[in-house]
Design an enzyme around this catalytic site. Structure first.
Site, PDB file in Angstrom:
ATOM      1  N   ASP A  77       0.724  -1.230   0.066  1.00  0.00           N
ATOM      2  CA  ASP A  77      -0.201  -0.146  -0.077  1.00  0.00           C
ATOM      3  C   ASP A  77       0.853   1.429   0.077  1.00  0.00           C
ATOM      4  OD1 ASP A  77      -2.160  -1.637  -0.201  1.00  0.00           O
ATOM      5  OD2 ASP A  77      -2.883  -0.999   2.162  1.00  0.00           O
ATOM      6  N   ASP A  78       2.087   1.085   0.371  1.00  0.00           N
ATOM      7  CA  ASP A  78       3.121   2.336   0.347  1.00  0.00           C
ATOM      8  C   ASP A  78       3.518   2.631  -0.962  1.00  0.00           C
ATOM      9  OD1 ASP A  78       2.654   2.651   3.247  1.00  0.00           O
ATOM     10  OD2 ASP A  78       4.314   1.174   3.585  1.00  0.00           O
ATOM     11  N   ARG A 119     -17.193  -7.433   4.186  1.00  0.00           N
ATOM     12  CA  ARG A 119     -15.966  -6.716   4.856  1.00  0.00           C
ATOM     13  C   ARG A 119     -15.819  -5.550   4.406  1.00  0.00           C
ATOM     14  NH1 ARG A 119     -12.039 -11.981   5.730  1.00  0.00           N
ATOM     15  NH2 ARG A 119     -13.297 -13.256   6.871  1.00  0.00           N
ATOM     16  N   ARG A 120     -15.829  -5.339   2.977  1.00  0.00           N
ATOM     17  CA  ARG A 120     -15.200  -4.054   2.268  1.00  0.00           C
ATOM     18  C   ARG A 120     -16.314  -2.763   2.569  1.00  0.00           C
ATOM     19  NH1 ARG A 120     -11.046  -2.840  -1.758  1.00  0.00           N
ATOM     20  NH2 ARG A 120     -11.922  -0.836  -2.367  1.00  0.00           N
ATOM     21  N   ARG A 158     -14.995  -1.022   5.656  1.00  0.00           N
ATOM     22  CA  ARG A 158     -13.612  -0.203   5.840  1.00  0.00           C
ATOM     23  C   ARG A 158     -13.733   1.166   4.929  1.00  0.00           C
ATOM     24  NH1 ARG A 158      -9.461  -4.170   4.892  1.00  0.00           N
ATOM     25  NH2 ARG A 158      -7.985  -2.782   4.597  1.00  0.00           N
ATOM     26  N   VAL A 159     -12.714   2.085   5.486  1.00  0.00           N
ATOM     27  CA  VAL A 159     -12.796   3.358   4.724  1.00  0.00           C
ATOM     28  C   VAL A 159     -11.494   3.200   3.986  1.00  0.00           C
ATOM     29  CG1 VAL A 159     -12.603   5.848   5.319  1.00  0.00           C
ATOM     30  CG2 VAL A 159     -14.212   4.421   6.703  1.00  0.00           C
ATOM     31  N   TYR A 160     -11.557   3.886   2.840  1.00  0.00           N
ATOM     32  CA  TYR A 160     -10.431   3.852   1.804  1.00  0.00           C
ATOM     33  C   TYR A 160     -10.080   5.691   1.644  1.00  0.00           C
ATOM     34  CZ  TYR A 160     -10.683  -1.089   1.258  1.00  0.00           C
ATOM     35  OH  TYR A 160     -10.551  -2.322   1.514  1.00  0.00           O
TER      36      TYR A 160
END
Length: 197
Positions: free
Chosen positions: A37-38, A119-120, A123-125
């Site tokens: 993700d980085d 699950r998605r 989540r916060v993106y």
């Protein structure tokens, strides 16, 4: 002669792979953790692809990631001494053949569509998913990437069902890493409270 042991934990979004990798990292003194993700490209990067009809970038493809930089970081780290364990975590780390070939343990955590969607939603993106993104990108890209991995490297990868309890998944991944570290000439850690043999 010992060498760095590189362990990859990949798989579906919301499959538990980040939790597994972080727990593994915490349990292995001196280990290093690299998160894919980085390595997302900045939103201004021209290599991003817009999703037709959504006016939103497709973040679920290798072209949204700077895999050259990730590979360079892996190469630089594994050239240092003394050798240890490097954990790579990310939804596509095993879909880049160059990275996959550097790995000694390769785990891919699968998930069914209903569980992934459930699950998605919790989540916060950043940037946030736009309506329709899961159906247009997240799920079809996951199916495409899993199919490609099975086609190219099924014998090299351990596939685990992400619906299993997280503690069980962590134990299974730890077992894979223990096998890999032995093949790399690294001593297995003594169990908690006990001495080595």
């Amino acid at each position: 002669m010992s060498r760095w042991c590189v362990a990859a934990v990949s798989g579906a979004t919301c499959s538990g792979k980040t939790t597994i990798a972080r727990r593994l990292h915490a349990s292995l003194a001196g280990s290093r953790l690299i998160s894919q993700d980085d390595y997302f490209l900045p939103e201004s990067d021209p290599r991003h692809r817009l999703v037709p009809g959504l006016d939103h970038f497709n973040w679920d493809t290798l072209s949204a990631l700077d895999m050259d930089r990730l590979l360079a970081d892996v190469t630089a780290l594994t050239a240092t001494s003394p050798p240890g364990i490097l954990i790579l975590e990310g939804f596509l780390v095993l879909n880049d053949g160059r990275v996959r070939q550097r790995c000694d343990a390769r785990v891919f955590v699968t998930l069914d569509r209903a569980t992934c969607w459930q699950r998605r939603q919790r989540r916060v993106y950043e940037p946030p998913d736009v309506p329709g993104y899961f159906d247009a990108c997240v799920w079809p890209m996951y199916e495409q990437h899993e199919a490609a991995l099975r086609r190219e490297a099924e014998a090299e990868v351990t596939f685990l069902d992400g619906r299993r309890p997280i503690d069980e998944l962590c134990r299974l991944v730890e077992a894979e890493v223990d096998k890999a570290r032995v093949s790399c000439g690294l001593e297995k850690a003594a169990p908690p409270g006990g001495g080595g043999d």
